[in-house]
Design a protein around this motif. Structure first.
Motif, mmCIF file in Angstrom:
data_model
loop_
_atom_site.group_PDB
_atom_site.id
_atom_site.type_symbol
_atom_site.label_atom_id
_atom_site.label_comp_id
_atom_site.label_asym_id
_atom_site.label_seq_id
_atom_site.Cartn_x
_atom_site.Cartn_y
_atom_site.Cartn_z
ATOM 1 N N THR A 64 63.733 43.801 67.917
ATOM 2 C CA THR A 64 64.895 43.970 67.058
ATOM 3 C C THR A 64 65.191 42.689 66.289
ATOM 4 O O THR A 64 65.497 42.725 65.091
ATOM 5 C CB THR A 64 66.113 44.381 67.905
ATOM 6 O OG1 THR A 64 65.818 45.619 68.545
ATOM 7 C CG2 THR A 64 67.345 44.545 67.049
ATOM 8 N N ASN A 88 62.467 56.840 64.229
ATOM 9 C CA ASN A 88 63.273 56.509 65.404
ATOM 10 C C ASN A 88 62.661 55.392 66.235
ATOM 11 O O ASN A 88 62.763 55.404 67.457
ATOM 12 C CB ASN A 88 63.461 57.751 66.283
ATOM 13 C CG ASN A 88 64.434 58.715 65.674
ATOM 14 O OD1 ASN A 88 65.517 58.319 65.274
ATOM 15 N ND2 ASN A 88 64.056 59.970 65.588
ATOM 16 N N THR A 90 62.166 51.950 68.211
ATOM 17 C CA THR A 90 63.168 51.230 69.004
ATOM 18 C C THR A 90 63.682 49.999 68.280
ATOM 19 O O THR A 90 64.856 49.642 68.426
ATOM 20 C CB THR A 90 62.577 50.814 70.356
ATOM 21 O OG1 THR A 90 61.387 50.044 70.131
ATOM 22 C CG2 THR A 90 62.251 52.022 71.202
ATOM 23 N N LYS A 93 66.272 51.337 65.703
ATOM 24 C CA LYS A 93 67.490 51.744 66.413
ATOM 25 C C LYS A 93 68.251 50.521 66.910
ATOM 26 O O LYS A 93 69.477 50.465 66.836
ATOM 27 C CB LYS A 93 67.142 52.646 67.603
ATOM 28 C CG LYS A 93 66.750 54.034 67.235
ATOM 29 C CD LYS A 93 67.964 54.824 66.876
ATOM 30 C CE LYS A 93 67.657 56.299 66.954
ATOM 31 N NZ LYS A 93 68.815 57.110 66.662
ATOM 32 N N TYR A 96 70.006 48.886 64.016
ATOM 33 C CA TYR A 96 71.183 49.677 63.664
ATOM 34 C C TYR A 96 72.312 49.405 64.655
ATOM 35 O O TYR A 96 73.465 49.223 64.258
ATOM 36 C CB TYR A 96 70.821 51.165 63.649
ATOM 37 C CG TYR A 96 72.007 52.078 63.517
ATOM 38 C CD1 TYR A 96 72.681 52.198 62.305
ATOM 39 C CD2 TYR A 96 72.467 52.809 64.597
ATOM 40 C CE1 TYR A 96 73.776 53.037 62.180
ATOM 41 C CE2 TYR A 96 73.557 53.647 64.486
ATOM 42 C CZ TYR A 96 74.205 53.751 63.271
ATOM 43 O OH TYR A 96 75.289 54.580 63.158
ATOM 44 N N ASN A 97 71.992 49.367 65.954
ATOM 45 C CA ASN A 97 73.018 49.110 66.971
ATOM 46 C C ASN A 97 73.606 47.713 66.829
ATOM 47 O O ASN A 97 74.819 47.525 66.971
ATOM 48 C CB ASN A 97 72.436 49.307 68.370
ATOM 49 C CG ASN A 97 72.116 50.756 68.651
ATOM 50 O OD1 ASN A 97 72.700 51.651 68.053
ATOM 51 N ND2 ASN A 97 71.168 50.987 69.533
ATOM 52 N N SER A 100 75.874 47.685 63.899
ATOM 53 C CA SER A 100 77.099 48.432 64.228
ATOM 54 C C SER A 100 78.030 47.600 65.103
ATOM 55 O O SER A 100 79.247 47.617 64.914
ATOM 56 C CB SER A 100 76.749 49.734 64.943
ATOM 57 O OG SER A 100 76.029 50.570 64.094
ATOM 58 N N TRP A 124 72.613 54.022 57.430
ATOM 59 C CA TRP A 124 71.282 54.179 57.987
ATOM 60 C C TRP A 124 71.078 55.619 58.433
ATOM 61 O O TRP A 124 71.917 56.190 59.103
ATOM 62 C CB TRP A 124 71.112 53.258 59.190
ATOM 63 C CG TRP A 124 69.702 52.823 59.420
ATOM 64 C CD1 TRP A 124 68.641 53.623 59.686
ATOM 65 C CD2 TRP A 124 69.204 51.498 59.395
ATOM 66 N NE1 TRP A 124 67.509 52.877 59.840
ATOM 67 C CE2 TRP A 124 67.826 51.567 59.666
ATOM 68 C CE3 TRP A 124 69.781 50.254 59.188
ATOM 69 C CZ2 TRP A 124 67.021 50.439 59.727
ATOM 70 C CZ3 TRP A 124 68.978 49.146 59.256
ATOM 71 C CH2 TRP A 124 67.615 49.238 59.515
ATOM 72 N N PHE A 126 68.145 58.270 60.267
ATOM 73 C CA PHE A 126 66.904 58.363 61.016
ATOM 74 C C PHE A 126 66.340 59.766 60.882
ATOM 75 O O PHE A 126 67.089 60.747 60.902
ATOM 76 C CB PHE A 126 67.149 58.051 62.500
ATOM 77 C CG PHE A 126 67.641 56.661 62.738
ATOM 78 C CD1 PHE A 126 66.765 55.600 62.741
ATOM 79 C CD2 PHE A 126 68.987 56.406 62.946
ATOM 80 C CE1 PHE A 126 67.208 54.308 62.962
ATOM 81 C CE2 PHE A 126 69.444 55.126 63.161
ATOM 82 C CZ PHE A 126 68.556 54.071 63.172
#
Length: 148
Positions: A64, A88, A90, A93, A96-97, A100, A124, A126
């Protein structure tokens, strides 16, 4: 044959709506000559939905943090996109997390700063799991990068 999606035919600045995926792994050398070591590297392929232009960034790992650094370089060069599409993965994601969490932290702590950031935020989307045909636009960009 159906019509193209609205985001593909609406005039917009380059990379305003963007798809992203990884190509690789590729083996790169850390230096020339004897005793050089090879390591895996990946290419982040950013595809503009309006013009189908490609932007390539070298990524050192599938983490990430590495993708966030790549996204920061992309935004510095091309500007912040309004909409991002990806599979999708990892790392996507996780990015994105992380974004957020940052938005939530700023929203809870500084109202005036949040108003400025919300207007410039990245939305975003997915694609569904196990359906790479939904991302045909950026998958064809990956194929082009691997070919060349």
């Amino acid at each position: 044959m159906g019509d193209l999606p609205k985001r593909r035919v609406t005039p917009s600045p380059p990379f305003y709506v963007t798809g992203v995926d990884y190509a690789g792994p590729f083996l790169i050398k850390d230096r020339q000559g004897r005793g050089c070591r090879t390591s895996k590297a990946y290419i982040a392929v950013f595809v503009c939905f309006a013009t189908r232009a490609l932007h390539l960034e070298l990524v050192s790992a599938l983490t990430t943090e590495a993708f966030l650094a790549t996204l920061k370089r992309f935004v510095g060069r091309r500007g912040k996109p309004a909409q991002m599409y990806s599979d999708n993965g990892t790392n996507f994601k996780g990015a994105y997390n992380e974004l957020s969490k940052l938005a939530d932290f700023l929203q809870n702590n500084a109202n005036s700063l949040v108003e400025a950031i919300e207007n410039k935020g990245i939305s975003w989307s997915f694609i569904p799991a196990s359906s790479p045909h939904f991302g045909g636009l950026w998958e064809s960009g990956v194929r082009t990068v691997k070919y060349h």
